[in-house]
Design a protein around this motif. Structure first.
Motif, PDB file in Angstrom:
ATOM      1  N   LYS A   1       0.440  11.465  17.393  1.00 53.99           N
ATOM      2  CA  LYS A   1       0.725  10.450  18.183  1.00 53.99           C
ATOM      3  C   LYS A   1       2.256  10.369  17.810  1.00 53.99           C
ATOM      4  CE  LYS A   1       0.293   7.878  13.582  1.00 53.99           C
ATOM      5  NZ  LYS A   1       1.583   7.439  13.360  1.00 53.99           N
TER       6      LYS A   1
ATOM      7  N   GLU B   1     -10.668  -1.070  27.697  1.00 59.73           N
ATOM      8  CA  GLU B   1     -10.349  -0.943  26.400  1.00 59.73           C
ATOM      9  C   GLU B   1      -9.972   0.543  26.103  1.00 59.73           C
ATOM     10  OE1 GLU B   1      -9.500  -2.587  24.198  1.00 59.73           O
ATOM     11  OE2 GLU B   1      -9.581  -4.299  25.346  1.00 59.73           O
TER      12      GLU B   1
ATOM     13  N   PHE C   1      -6.461   1.965  24.940  1.00 58.38           N
ATOM     14  CA  PHE C   1      -6.819   2.325  23.553  1.00 58.38           C
ATOM     15  C   PHE C   1      -5.351   2.791  22.549  1.00 58.38           C
ATOM     16  CE2 PHE C   1      -7.858   5.438  20.195  1.00 58.38           C
ATOM     17  CZ  PHE C   1      -8.757   4.784  19.555  1.00 58.38           C
ATOM     18  N   GLY C   2      -4.602   3.622  23.793  1.00 64.27           N
ATOM     19  CA  GLY C   2      -3.354   4.265  22.788  1.00 64.27           C
ATOM     20  C   GLY C   2      -2.432   3.155  22.982  1.00 64.27           C
TER      21      GLY C   2
ATOM     22  N   MET D   1      -3.266   1.132  19.756  1.00 61.74           N
ATOM     23  CA  MET D   1      -2.808   1.744  18.483  1.00 61.74           C
ATOM     24  C   MET D   1      -1.463   1.633  18.301  1.00 61.74           C
ATOM     25  SD  MET D   1      -5.669   3.031  17.166  1.00 61.74           S
ATOM     26  CE  MET D   1      -6.845   2.104  17.856  1.00 61.74           C
TER      27      MET D   1
ATOM     28  N   LYS E   1       0.044  -1.135  19.029  1.00 57.66           N
ATOM     29  CA  LYS E   1       0.141  -2.417  18.908  1.00 57.66           C
ATOM     30  C   LYS E   1       1.110  -3.344  19.825  1.00 57.66           C
ATOM     31  CE  LYS E   1      -1.106  -2.575  13.936  1.00 57.66           C
ATOM     32  NZ  LYS E   1      -1.245  -1.138  13.433  1.00 57.66           N
TER      33      LYS E   1
ATOM     34  N   ARG F   1      -6.135   6.714  31.181  1.00 58.37           N
ATOM     35  CA  ARG F   1      -5.685   6.623  29.724  1.00 58.37           C
ATOM     36  C   ARG F   1      -4.500   7.213  29.247  1.00 58.37           C
ATOM     37  NH1 ARG F   1     -10.288   7.940  25.634  1.00 58.37           N
ATOM     38  NH2 ARG F   1      -9.747  10.166  26.449  1.00 58.37           N
TER      39      ARG F   1
ATOM     40  N   MET G   1       0.052   5.667  28.613  1.00 55.67           N
ATOM     41  CA  MET G   1       1.011   5.936  27.478  1.00 55.67           C
ATOM     42  C   MET G   1       2.329   5.899  28.032  1.00 55.67           C
ATOM     43  SD  MET G   1      -1.217   5.675  24.952  1.00 55.67           S
ATOM     44  CE  MET G   1      -0.284   6.649  23.541  1.00 55.67           C
TER      45      MET G   1
END
Lengths: 281, 347
Positions: free
Chosen positions: B73, B94, B98-99, B102, B104, B146, B150
């Motif tokens: 990560k 979702e 997702f990432g 994670m 936040k 996905r 990021m």
């Protein structure tokens, strides 16, 4: 034989078996529970529920299930995760952890009785260490907490492995790629457990919980060995109606009440842990 | 800036050496394809860059920062997996988010980025669905979205198209290339499909037995393979090889014909030519046609030259029958030479 008939023929033996050994006795028990010998009545249910021991045994059974089952779930999850992470020795550890499964519940109760008994291991150990100067009768009416603890411990020791086995199988079905994807996208080991393992384990958790909760409401021999009459539970009362009071109609009514509770909780578990359409692995 | 440097990376699994001393630099925003047959170490190398595998020795740098000791990560990467790894218990929304969750990020930022990448990948109408309700191609799009959501420095792809059917694969190939070029990320793409590699890559690293044999632009790999392995691996059908004997003064005799070749002091060389680089002519190699396959666009003829297998691609109007003898003239500037001992190209 035509393809239309064949499936029915194939399930015929098991259907017959179930009808003969489950459905038929169940109907007989229901008949007993709902009759007084001549007509249909709810008298048997009134009798058992109005007895002074009924609320206590109901409370004890539910309390025991409420304490034991969550601890078992947590332990089984922890143990299953550990086993799944192991390489060598994995099977050996799993076999050792599942040994208590092979022991009957009465034997398990007696093993724990040998620990908590007045002349048992716990007393000798505490005496040897000088914590106490004479053996205590731990499993008596003066120590209801210890009685409860002993029963809960025995149940946890005895029946966690059944959940463990189901959960280990369930974890094995989760593809490794999901964990790798979660890791790459920033999930810590704890988050991976919460966000990947737990939700994908729902079908197995469902099975394990249903099985365990039903067994928790049927708890009998462990309580009989450790608590005797100090800790009345529903199944113990059913036994007492049948064999001490020779009132099989009341016993049948008790059995149906336990069945009702079991069905109720099963439906709740199935509903709460259901997997939405299209969301299974 | 996300230049990737792989320095002396080796990987040993027990007694098996999966990677031997890999050195590779991938430029910022470059599309690098790792190409090789299964078991060549390409996925292992990708997983080492991702942090899913640890290199036995060596270093990995991204954007001037050494990252091989960091957890995945913290490497500024995102990955697309071969089986998509779209989480079945989460909706498409979702999954894409997702990432971001994670990390936040605030809810509105997650929504903004998910919707942006979903629109980019044409799956904005699927956001509420679960993966079980999606086709393979749609899942593939979710997996790419996905990764893109990021906004990574580097995007890693492990055979992302191998589970799609041929038509969809061709469609996704072009789309993926466009999307990745626009995203301005550095991409490493693992595949065993040479067509995919040729059509998508800025540069191809051909891998074999845990080594990078050649890293060059697709046309360079095709035209000027650095080793016999590359020549026989790339191209369908691959290059033809014939043994050559020195005839003095940089001339070499191949199947009774003499060609201009390298001024090399060797007892033998391998003469190599691509099937499409030959024409029927008055003078040339004598080939006995064995099998004739009309493929529409052209004619594939499998021949024998001095008992060796030799394929030639001819114009589809040509009439060739099995058993016929052809005289084939190789295009002189397309002839390549390899040293049979080192298997490397000789100029």
């Amino acid at each position: 034989m035509s393809a239309r008939v064949l499936p029915y023929v194939l399930i015929l033996p098991v259907t017959l078996f179930l009808c003969l050994f489950f459905l038929y006795p169940f109907i007989l028990v229901s008949q007993q529970a709902f009759s007084n010998g001549s007509e249909l009545t709810l008298d048997n249910f009134r009798e058992v529920t109005s007895h002074w021991k009924f609320p206590i045994s109901m409370k004890n059974t539910l309390l025991l299930a409420a304490v034991v089952v969550p601890i078992q779930v947590a332990l089984a999850l922890l143990m299953a995760t550990m086993v799944s992470k192991m390489g060598k020795g994995r099977d050996l550890v799993l076999y050792i952890w599942t040994i208590p499964l092979g022991i009957s519940d009465l034997a398990a109760g007696i093993i724990w009785l040998a620990i908590f008994d007045q002349s048992g291991f716990l007393n000798s150990m505490m005496h040897g260490l000088g914590v106490i100067d004479k053996p205590l009768n731990l499993l008596s009416y003066q120590h209801p907490g210890v009685v409860f603890l002993a029963i809960a411990l025995a149940e946890i020791w005895r029946a966690t492995a059944i959940m463990l086995v189901i959960l280990v199988a369930g974890i094995g079905l989760i593809p490794k790629e999901y964990y790798e994807a979660a890791e790459v996208f920033g999930a810590s080991p704890w988050k991976r457990f919460l966000r990947i393992t737990l939700p994908l384990l729902r079908p197995s958790l469902q099975t394990a919980l249903v099985l365990r909760v039903i067994l928790a409401f049927e708890i009998f021999a462990v309580v009989a060995a450790l608590g005797g009459t100090l800790f009345p539970v529903l199944m113990g009362e059913t036994y007492a109606y049948q064999f001490d009071l020779l009132n099989s109609r009341a016993a049948a009514a008790m059995a149906l009440i336990i069945l009702g509770i079991s069905i109720g909780f099963t439906l709740i578990i199935l509903r709460v842990l259901r997997v939405p359409k299209g969301a299974s692995i | 800036m996300a230049e990737i440097q792989i320095k002396n990376v080796a990987k040993i699994f027990g007694a098996y050496q999966a990677l031997h001393d890999i050195n590779l630099t991938i430029a910022d925003q470059e599309f690098m394809v790792l190409l090789g047959a299964s078991g060549c170490g390409k996925s292992t190398l990708l997983r080492i860059i991702a942090g899913l595998e640890t290199a036995t020795t060596g270093e990995v740098w991204i954007g001037g920062r050494r990252i091989d000791h960091l957890s995945p990560k913290d490497r500024g990467i995102a990955m697309v997996f071969q089986n998509y790894a779209v989480f079945p218990h989460l909706t498409v929304f979702e999954n894409i988010g997702f990432g971001l969750r994670m990390q936040k990020l605030p809810n509105d930022e997650v929504t903004r980025r998910v919707e942006k990448t979903a629109t980019l990948m044409h799956i904005e109408q699927l956001l509420k669905r679960y993966s079980g309700e999606l086709s393979g191609g749609q899942r593939q799009r979710v997996a790419v979205a996905r990764a893109l959501a990021m906004e990574p420095d580097v995007i890693l792809m492990d055979e992302p198209l191998s589970n799609l059917d041929a038509l969809l694969r061709m469609e996704m190939r072009a789309e993926l290339k466009g999307v990745l070029a626009d995203s301005k990320t550095t991409a490493i793409y693992v595949t065993h499909d040479q067509v995919e590699a040729m059509s998508m890559a800025d540069r191809i690293s051909v891998m074999h037995q845990g080594k990078i044999i050649q890293a060059a632009a697709p046309i360079e790999v095709y035209r000027n393979p650095s080793a016999e392995f590359v020549a026989s691996f790339i191209g369908n059908p691959p290059m033809n090889f014939l043994p050559a004997r020195p005839a003095g003064a940089g001339r070499w005799t191949v199947a009774g014909q003499t060609f201009d070749g390298p001024q090399a002091d060797r007892a033998a060389l391998q003469f190599a030519i691509r099937p499409e680089d030959m024409q029927p002519a008055e003078q040339g190699l004598t080939a006995l046609a064995k099998v004739v396959e009309p493929l529409g666009a052209h004619l594939l003829v499998t021949c024998e030259v001095e008992g060796k297998l030799f394929r030639v691609i001819l114009d589809s109007d040509m009439k060739v029958r099995p058993g016929e003898t052809l005289t084939l003239a190789p295009q002189p500037d397309r002839i390549r030479w390899f040293d049979p001992e080192t298997t490397l190209a000789v100029a």
